[in-house]
Design a protein around this motif. Structure first.
Motif, PDB file in Angstrom:
ATOM      1  N   GLN A  25       0.805  -1.222   0.000  1.00 12.17           N
ATOM      2  CA  GLN A  25       0.000   0.000   0.000  1.00 12.17           C
ATOM      3  C   GLN A  25       0.836   1.270   0.000  1.00 12.17           C
ATOM      4  O   GLN A  25       0.312   2.361  -0.243  1.00 12.17           O
ATOM      5  N   ALA A  88      -1.103  -8.796   0.224  1.00  9.89           N
ATOM      6  CA  ALA A  88      -2.251  -8.010  -0.264  1.00  9.89           C
ATOM      7  C   ALA A  88      -1.810  -7.101  -1.410  1.00  9.89           C
ATOM      8  O   ALA A  88      -1.821  -5.867  -1.297  1.00  9.89           O
ATOM      9  N   THR A  91      -3.683  -3.879  -2.645  1.00  7.41           N
ATOM     10  CA  THR A  91      -3.741  -2.622  -1.886  1.00  7.41           C
ATOM     11  C   THR A  91      -2.817  -1.571  -2.491  1.00  7.41           C
ATOM     12  O   THR A  91      -2.740  -0.448  -1.985  1.00  7.41           O
ATOM     13  N   GLY A  96      -6.593   0.874  -6.885  1.00  6.96           N
ATOM     14  CA  GLY A  96      -7.827   1.562  -6.527  1.00  6.96           C
ATOM     15  C   GLY A  96      -7.990   2.917  -7.194  1.00  6.96           C
ATOM     16  O   GLY A  96      -8.971   3.627  -6.937  1.00  6.96           O
ATOM     17  N   GLU A 130      -9.906 -10.058   3.770  1.00  2.59           N
ATOM     18  CA  GLU A 130      -9.389  -8.717   4.005  1.00  2.59           C
ATOM     19  C   GLU A 130      -8.387  -8.330   2.920  1.00  2.59           C
ATOM     20  O   GLU A 130      -8.413  -7.209   2.402  1.00  2.59           O
ATOM     21  N   ARG A 131      -7.501  -9.259   2.553  1.00  2.00           N
ATOM     22  CA  ARG A 131      -6.520  -8.969   1.510  1.00  2.00           C
ATOM     23  C   ARG A 131      -7.184  -8.738   0.156  1.00  2.00           C
ATOM     24  O   ARG A 131      -6.678  -7.985  -0.676  1.00  2.00           O
ATOM     25  N   ARG A 133     -10.111  -7.436  -0.351  1.00  2.00           N
ATOM     26  CA  ARG A 133     -11.116  -6.371  -0.338  1.00  2.00           C
ATOM     27  C   ARG A 133     -10.994  -5.436  -1.551  1.00  2.00           C
ATOM     28  O   ARG A 133     -12.018  -5.047  -2.135  1.00  2.00           O
ATOM     29  N   PRO A 134      -9.782  -5.032  -1.986  1.00  4.67           N
ATOM     30  CA  PRO A 134      -9.709  -4.183  -3.190  1.00  4.67           C
ATOM     31  C   PRO A 134     -10.259  -4.865  -4.440  1.00  4.67           C
ATOM     32  O   PRO A 134     -10.793  -4.192  -5.331  1.00  4.67           O
TER      33      PRO A 134
END
Length: 316
Positions: A25, A88, A91, A96, A130-131, A133-134
């Motif tokens: 991220q 992840a 992220t 995004g 959770e990982r 989610r994007p």
């Protein structure tokens, strides 16, 4: 960056990939990669587009984004995620970004979603959800602007793999609202099987067959489902229907031989299955068929033993 890596572009990319992996991220490593690409494009182009290590595919995903190739960016990060979903990757700030979400095609995002499952990792955990989610956000955005039924159905497979059953069914329903296609019903059938509801799964396969009545693999899917339920007479009938459309298909012939052997105890059918065994591409499916067939009534012990040996020998 190149100076610190001995002037080797591939080593620089590997170093950046390691930095990204520790915190996908964070924007700084991507800024370094963008600068490196701008300054040494000619040296890096061959490395990025020809090699297939995780580090180069990861770099390719961001460079595709920089170059405006959003479909290529999606496919590359899908491959990286499939190889190592414990990180992840999505992220990453660019994943995004509105420029990506507004331009990536639904088909490419669906292909990328399928690539995240290529290596069979377990995705149905809270940590994985959770990982991912994007990915779920990207699916929401892209399907809202481009609700293509086939893409929706394939994205529904990822949601199912992540344990988001209601979301998977919802995507299938949205696909139907645009156009009913065979794939959507196949995805539904797989989801009902995962939920342990064979009758709902069978109903979905029947609807798929109504949409694509010449598709031999659908007859096989439904036959396998009936065999799981112990209805080998129905399994034989369904395989025979499939063979009318594709009489030379090896997998259909093997399934038919296995299910007839289980139903009738026919030595000839078990012998046919043994003969076909080396041609089947899926070892686990072969083992399943042989287990079914060897349970047929009154089969000669020596023939059953030969069948079990063919199961253990595999393709060797």
């Amino acid at each position: 960056m190149l100076a610190h890596c001995g002037g080797r572009p591939e080593e620089a990319l590997r170093h950046l990939a390691g930095t990204v992996a520790s915190a996908p991220q964070e924007p700084e490593p991507y800024a370094v990669l963008a600068e490196l690409w701008q300054d040494r494009r000619s040296e890096l182009a061959g490395v990025v587009h020809d090699a297939n290590s995780l580090s180069t595919v990861l770099a390719r995903s961001y460079i595709c984004f920089l170059e405006g190739d959003m479909d290529g960016a999606a496919l590359a990060i899908g491959a990286v995620t499939g190889a190592r979903p414990q990180t992840a990757w999505a992220t990453a700030p660019w994943f995004g970004d509105e420029r990506f979400l507004g331009a990536v095609s639904a088909g490419a995002l669906a292909d990328a979603a399928m690539r995240t499952m290529d290596h069979g990792h377990e995705l149905d955990t809270d940590a994985m959800r959770e990982r991912f989610r994007p990915w779920f956000h990207a699916i929401d955005v892209v399907t809202a602007r481009s609700p293509l039924p086939e893409a929706l159905a394939r994205m529904a497979i990822l949601l199912r793999a992540c344990g988001l059953i209601d979301g998977s069914f919802a995507l299938c329903d949205r696909a139907d609202s645009v156009e009913r296609i065979m794939l959507t019903e196949v995805v539904r059938a797989g989801t009902w099987r995962r939920l342990g509801d064979p009758e709902q799964a069978a109903a979905a396969f029947e609807r798929a067959l109504a949409l694509d009545p010449a598709n031999w693999s659908l007859y096989l899917d439904l036959a396998d489902l009936r065999a799981e339920q112990g209805d080998f007479a129905a399994a034989v009938r369904l395989v025979d229907q499939g063979l009318r459309h594709e009489p030379a298909e090896t997998t259909l012939r093997a399934a038919g031989a296995a299910y007839r052997a289980r139903l009738t105890g026919s030595p000839a059918d078990l012998s046919e299955l043994i003969e076909l065994a080396p041609q089947l591409p899926d070892d686990s499916y072969l083992r399943l068929l042989i287990d079914h067939a060897c349970a047929g009534p009154g089969l000669p012990a020596e023939l059953v033993a030969a069948a079990r040996r063919s199961r253990q020998a595999g393709r060797g």
